[in-house]
Design an enzyme around this catalytic site. Sequence first.
Site, PDB file in Angstrom:
ATOM      1  CE  LYS A  74       7.465  65.012  25.822  1.00 27.98           C
ATOM      2  NZ  LYS A  74       7.540  64.563  26.502  1.00 27.98           N
ATOM      3  CB  SER A 149       8.610  60.668  23.647  1.00 24.83           C
ATOM      4  OG  SER A 149       7.919  61.806  25.371  1.00 24.83           O
ATOM      5  CB  SER A 173       9.924  61.286  27.718  1.00 19.95           C
ATOM      6  OG  SER A 173       9.767  59.717  27.365  1.00 19.95           O
TER       7      SER A 173
HETATM    8  N1  GLN Z   1       9.434  55.410  26.035  1.00 22.40           N
HETATM    9  C1  GLN Z   1       8.529  55.086  26.599  1.00 22.40           C
HETATM   10  C2  GLN Z   1       6.938  54.636  26.285  1.00 22.40           C
HETATM   11  O1  GLN Z   1       7.315  54.947  24.927  1.00 22.40           O
HETATM   12  C3  GLN Z   1       8.746  56.499  28.121  1.00 22.40           C
HETATM   13  C4  GLN Z   1       7.795  57.920  27.641  1.00 22.40           C
HETATM   14  C5  GLN Z   1       7.374  58.873  28.327  1.00 22.40           C
HETATM   15  O2  GLN Z   1       8.725  58.785  29.177  1.00 22.40           O
HETATM   16  N2  GLN Z   1       6.787  59.720  27.714  1.00 22.40           N
HETATM   17  O3  GLN Z   1       6.057  54.742  26.990  1.00 22.40           O
END
Ligand code: GLN
Length: 469
Positions: A74, A149, A173
């Site tokens: 990532k 994400s 994410s």
């Molecule tokens: N969807 C969550 C957010 O927008 C989690 C994001 C993540 O785990 N990095 O914060």
Amino acid sequence: MTSISDIRAKLLSKELSVEEVVNAALQNAKAKESYGAFLELYDDTKEQAEYAQKLLDEKGEEAPALCGIPIAVKDNMLVKGHVATSASKILDGYVAPYDATVIAKLKEQGAVLVGRTNMDEFAMGSSTEHSAYQKTLNPIDDTRVPGGSSGGSAAAVGLDIVPVALGSDTGGSIRQPASFCGIVGLKPTYGAVSRYGLMAMGSSLDQIGPLTTNVEDAKIVFDAIKGLDPKDSTSQSGKEVETSKKMKIGVPRDLMKEGVDEDVLNHFEASLEKLKEQGHEVVDVKFETAKYGIPVYYIVMPAEASTNLARYDGVRFGPRVEGKDFNESFSKTRTEGFGEEVRRRILLGTYVLSSGYIDAYYNSAERAREVMRAELREIFEKVDVLATPSTATPAFKFGEKSDPLAMYAQDIFTVPANLTGNPGISVPMGEVDRDGVKLPVGIQFVAPHFGEERLFTIGSDVTGEEYTK
Ligand code: GLN
């Protein structure tokens, strides 16, 4: 889909060389470029493959499990000498000066890092639509999002380009995109994996973890990257909790009363039945504070993100937009460099931390979080693991969650484990039919701190894999 052991068998029997394995991954990535999983394929894979081949030739069966395995990373983890941007314009062209601890570990073990994957900017989002660079398409249905994400990492594995990708999970994410792409995603116990060299979003929530095609591989990667790291003061080498083959599974059904897709619920119940047939026990549990997960998370996370992102000032990292003085340059750089969602969260975070509101919001949220931790500790005195669907729905269409609150609601089942630091895994539990396409959905298990082994054991009972510790 290809697993680590598939590739390893071919490497050990010399049916394939590391270079051939890596070149096949790169070619596949290029053939599937339109899916937008990668932001960049690295140009030094040949050197990495040579190192891996040497290690493999020297050690044979004794070579590390990930030796010669192509891995995607990532874009929020530092790989020395390579660009790392967190899919943000504010870090456009930024070159990492050192390796993140997880990267150093992987390199040492001869894993071959093939490239960096697309993501929501600074890991804020659940669809990868917030990347400043490109869209990533769901591997199964290209009209839908891959989740986020870590959407690029999930797509790279789901498209069978690499058997392993690293993601980060602050509120879901890793687990949510794993669910949307039909693969396995593990968020380890907070502190089990070093965060050194991971671009911080919510420091008390962030964890790095693997996305893989099966449970066994998640375990292999977890073992390869975990461990105490003097460079991360929050890292720990905790004692593994014991795991029995037959477990007591707690189901917080109150949390599933509203908003969960019926097909998802049906698959969930069917998976529980299957687990019962295998000798596990399923009981209802009350997890009353879980319903505060989203509001608590969306105070704590922006608060931490707003301070973490203060370092992007156009001086220390990335490009600068010049102004007449420092203040103007600072504000122009940040206004142009950060996308809308990132700016929204910085504003939210600064607000909940401001002197007039910190008690009402941030401090209350931290207190609520403590109550949640205590409740979960009590629950784990009665059951071995908790089970919920990973997500309330299968992958949604592009643009469908343009309302930020609808996007935030995605995280209902995943955020509690981040707030409490517990490990969680998502494994595929079935497919639901949407417009004639079979979309995968995942089941999530959460265990006590350092109970990853329980997650692998129960997860492989769902997928039907042979899993031996
Ligand atoms: N969807 C969550 C957010 O927008 C989690 C994001 C993540 O785990 N990095 O914060």
